[in-house]
Design a protein around this motif. Structure first.
Motif, PDB file in Angstrom:
ATOM      1  N   GLU A  54      15.462 -16.779 -42.149  1.00 40.00           N
ATOM      2  CA  GLU A  54      14.863 -17.619 -43.188  1.00 40.00           C
ATOM      3  C   GLU A  54      14.565 -18.989 -42.592  1.00 40.00           C
ATOM      4  N   GLY A  55      13.378 -19.488 -42.867  1.00 40.26           N
ATOM      5  CA  GLY A  55      12.997 -20.819 -42.409  1.00 40.26           C
ATOM      6  C   GLY A  55      12.411 -20.871 -41.011  1.00 40.26           C
ATOM      7  N   ILE A  56      12.486 -19.771 -40.281  1.00 37.55           N
ATOM      8  CA  ILE A  56      11.901 -19.704 -38.940  1.00 37.55           C
ATOM      9  C   ILE A  56      10.947 -18.521 -38.928  1.00 37.55           C
ATOM     10  N   TYR A  57       9.713 -18.780 -38.532  1.00 39.99           N
ATOM     11  CA  TYR A  57       8.694 -17.740 -38.584  1.00 39.99           C
ATOM     12  C   TYR A  57       8.028 -17.571 -37.226  1.00 39.99           C
ATOM     13  N   GLY A  58       7.715 -16.325 -36.912  1.00 39.29           N
ATOM     14  CA  GLY A  58       7.029 -16.016 -35.672  1.00 39.29           C
ATOM     15  C   GLY A  58       5.590 -15.622 -35.938  1.00 39.29           C
ATOM     16  N   ASP A  59       4.757 -15.813 -34.936  1.00 34.45           N
ATOM     17  CA  ASP A  59       3.380 -15.313 -35.035  1.00 34.45           C
ATOM     18  C   ASP A  59       3.417 -13.793 -35.115  1.00 34.45           C
ATOM     19  N   TRP A  60       2.365 -13.218 -35.643  1.00 35.36           N
ATOM     20  CA  TRP A  60       2.249 -11.769 -35.732  1.00 35.36           C
ATOM     21  C   TRP A  60       1.298 -11.288 -34.645  1.00 35.36           C
ATOM     22  N   ASN A  61       1.612 -10.111 -34.085  1.00 32.39           N
ATOM     23  CA  ASN A  61       0.804  -9.568 -33.003  1.00 32.39           C
ATOM     24  C   ASN A  61       0.994  -8.054 -32.951  1.00 32.39           C
ATOM     25  N   ASN A  62       0.166  -7.383 -32.189  1.00 29.64           N
ATOM     26  CA  ASN A  62       0.351  -5.950 -31.962  1.00 29.64           C
ATOM     27  C   ASN A  62       1.372  -5.741 -30.853  1.00 29.64           C
ATOM     28  N   PHE A  63       2.324  -4.858 -31.095  1.00 28.31           N
ATOM     29  CA  PHE A  63       3.377  -4.538 -30.141  1.00 28.31           C
ATOM     30  C   PHE A  63       3.489  -3.019 -30.024  1.00 28.31           C
ATOM     31  N   ILE A  64       4.064  -2.560 -28.927  1.00 32.10           N
ATOM     32  CA  ILE A  64       4.408  -1.147 -28.771  1.00 32.10           C
ATOM     33  C   ILE A  64       5.887  -1.017 -29.129  1.00 32.10           C
ATOM     34  N   ASN A  65       6.200  -0.185 -30.122  1.00 33.41           N
ATOM     35  CA  ASN A  65       7.598  -0.040 -30.543  1.00 33.41           C
ATOM     36  C   ASN A  65       8.319   1.038 -29.712  1.00 33.41           C
ATOM     37  N   ASP A  66       9.548   1.349 -30.084  1.00 36.33           N
ATOM     38  CA  ASP A  66      10.371   2.332 -29.368  1.00 36.33           C
ATOM     39  C   ASP A  66       9.780   3.733 -29.385  1.00 36.33           C
ATOM     40  N   TYR A  67       8.872   3.988 -30.309  1.00 30.68           N
ATOM     41  CA  TYR A  67       8.279   5.317 -30.446  1.00 30.68           C
ATOM     42  C   TYR A  67       6.883   5.379 -29.825  1.00 30.68           C
ATOM     43  N   ASN A  68       6.587   4.363 -28.995  1.00 26.50           N
ATOM     44  CA  ASN A  68       5.307   4.266 -28.297  1.00 26.50           C
ATOM     45  C   ASN A  68       4.127   4.164 -29.266  1.00 26.50           C
ATOM     46  N   GLN A  69       4.387   3.549 -30.413  1.00 22.43           N
ATOM     47  CA  GLN A  69       3.355   3.335 -31.417  1.00 22.43           C
ATOM     48  C   GLN A  69       2.947   1.859 -31.384  1.00 22.43           C
ATOM     49  N   THR A  70       1.682   1.591 -31.578  1.00 19.82           N
ATOM     50  CA  THR A  70       1.223   0.206 -31.701  1.00 19.82           C
ATOM     51  C   THR A  70       1.401  -0.216 -33.151  1.00 19.82           C
ATOM     52  N   VAL A  71       2.151  -1.293 -33.354  1.00 20.34           N
ATOM     53  CA  VAL A  71       2.416  -1.790 -34.703  1.00 20.34           C
ATOM     54  C   VAL A  71       2.158  -3.295 -34.740  1.00 20.34           C
ATOM     55  N   PHE A  72       1.766  -3.778 -35.897  1.00 20.34           N
ATOM     56  CA  PHE A  72       1.556  -5.206 -36.125  1.00 20.34           C
ATOM     57  C   PHE A  72       2.881  -5.766 -36.616  1.00 20.34           C
ATOM     58  N   GLU A  73       3.509  -6.633 -35.815  1.00 20.81           N
ATOM     59  CA  GLU A  73       4.860  -7.099 -36.133  1.00 20.81           C
ATOM     60  C   GLU A  73       4.998  -8.580 -35.794  1.00 20.81           C
ATOM     61  N   GLU A  74       5.969  -9.199 -36.422  1.00 18.86           N
ATOM     62  CA  GLU A  74       6.285 -10.609 -36.217  1.00 18.86           C
ATOM     63  C   GLU A  74       7.171 -10.777 -34.980  1.00 18.86           C
ATOM     64  N   TYR A  75       6.936 -11.839 -34.206  1.00 16.43           N
ATOM     65  CA  TYR A  75       7.869 -12.190 -33.136  1.00 16.43           C
ATOM     66  C   TYR A  75       9.208 -12.486 -33.797  1.00 16.43           C
ATOM     67  N   HIS A  76      10.299 -12.072 -33.163  1.00 23.68           N
ATOM     68  CA  HIS A  76      11.621 -12.170 -33.769  1.00 23.68           C
ATOM     69  C   HIS A  76      12.668 -12.403 -32.682  1.00 23.68           C
ATOM     70  N   PHE A  77      13.933 -12.466 -33.078  1.00 22.39           N
ATOM     71  CA  PHE A  77      15.036 -12.762 -32.164  1.00 22.39           C
ATOM     72  C   PHE A  77      15.906 -11.527 -31.950  1.00 22.39           C
ATOM     73  N   ARG A  78      16.545 -11.477 -30.808  1.00 19.95           N
ATOM     74  CA  ARG A  78      17.528 -10.415 -30.536  1.00 19.95           C
ATOM     75  C   ARG A  78      18.822 -10.745 -31.270  1.00 19.95           C
ATOM     76  N   SER A  79      19.398  -9.741 -31.864  1.00 16.07           N
ATOM     77  CA  SER A  79      20.621  -9.961 -32.644  1.00 16.07           C
ATOM     78  C   SER A  79      21.792 -10.416 -31.786  1.00 16.07           C
ATOM     79  N   LYS A  80      21.756 -10.152 -30.485  1.00 15.86           N
ATOM     80  CA  LYS A  80      22.897 -10.544 -29.641  1.00 15.86           C
ATOM     81  C   LYS A  80      23.053 -12.060 -29.524  1.00 15.86           C
ATOM     82  N   ARG A  81      22.049 -12.816 -29.916  1.00 15.78           N
ATOM     83  CA  ARG A  81      22.152 -14.275 -29.895  1.00 15.78           C
ATOM     84  C   ARG A  81      22.924 -14.816 -31.095  1.00 15.78           C
ATOM     85  N   PHE A  82      23.330 -13.937 -32.005  1.00 20.03           N
ATOM     86  CA  PHE A  82      23.957 -14.356 -33.258  1.00 20.03           C
ATOM     87  C   PHE A  82      25.225 -13.553 -33.530  1.00 20.03           C
TER      88      PHE A  82
END
Length: 108
Positions: A54-82
């Motif tokens: 909440e309060g922090i937003y990432g740009d949106w872009n096309n990414f390849i997910n774990d299933y080798n699918q192209t998806v439109f997703e927000e830049y985000h953080f790795r949970s290990k930082r928290f």
């Protein structure tokens, strides 16, 4: 970790140069945030899920997910930082109790 969980940032080092460009701001160590979204289909080699805060937003872009699918997703953080915490109030109370206990020990 789930949507609505409170987390504390435990690692705010070594951000990629892209993070400074693609995110509205970056989390700071020892600051408390609330999870806005869980992004599960982008696990890295350590199996971390992605989280958006909440309060922090990432740009949106096309990414390849774990299933080798192209998806439109927000830049985000790795949970290990928290680290998940119960609530901001309980977290502050537990810290104050620890300080009080160590102060009593030092006085004795």
């Amino acid at each position: 970790m789930q949507v609505g969980s409170y987390v504390i940032c435990v690692n705010d080092t070594n951000w990629s140069e892209l993070a400074f460009v693609k995110m509205s701001m970056l989390p700071k160590k020892n600051h408390i945030y609330r999870v806005r979204r869980i992004i599960e289909d982008f696990r890295n080699s350590e199996g971390d899920i992605g989280i958006a805060l909440e309060g922090i937003y990432g740009d949106w872009n096309n990414f390849i997910n774990d299933y080798n699918q192209t998806v439109f997703e927000e830049y985000h953080f790795r949970s290990k930082r928290f680290r998940e915490i119960e609530s901001p109030e309980n977290f502050v109370e537990s810290i104050l109790e620890k300080i009080e206990e160590s102060t009593v020990f030092l006085i004795k």
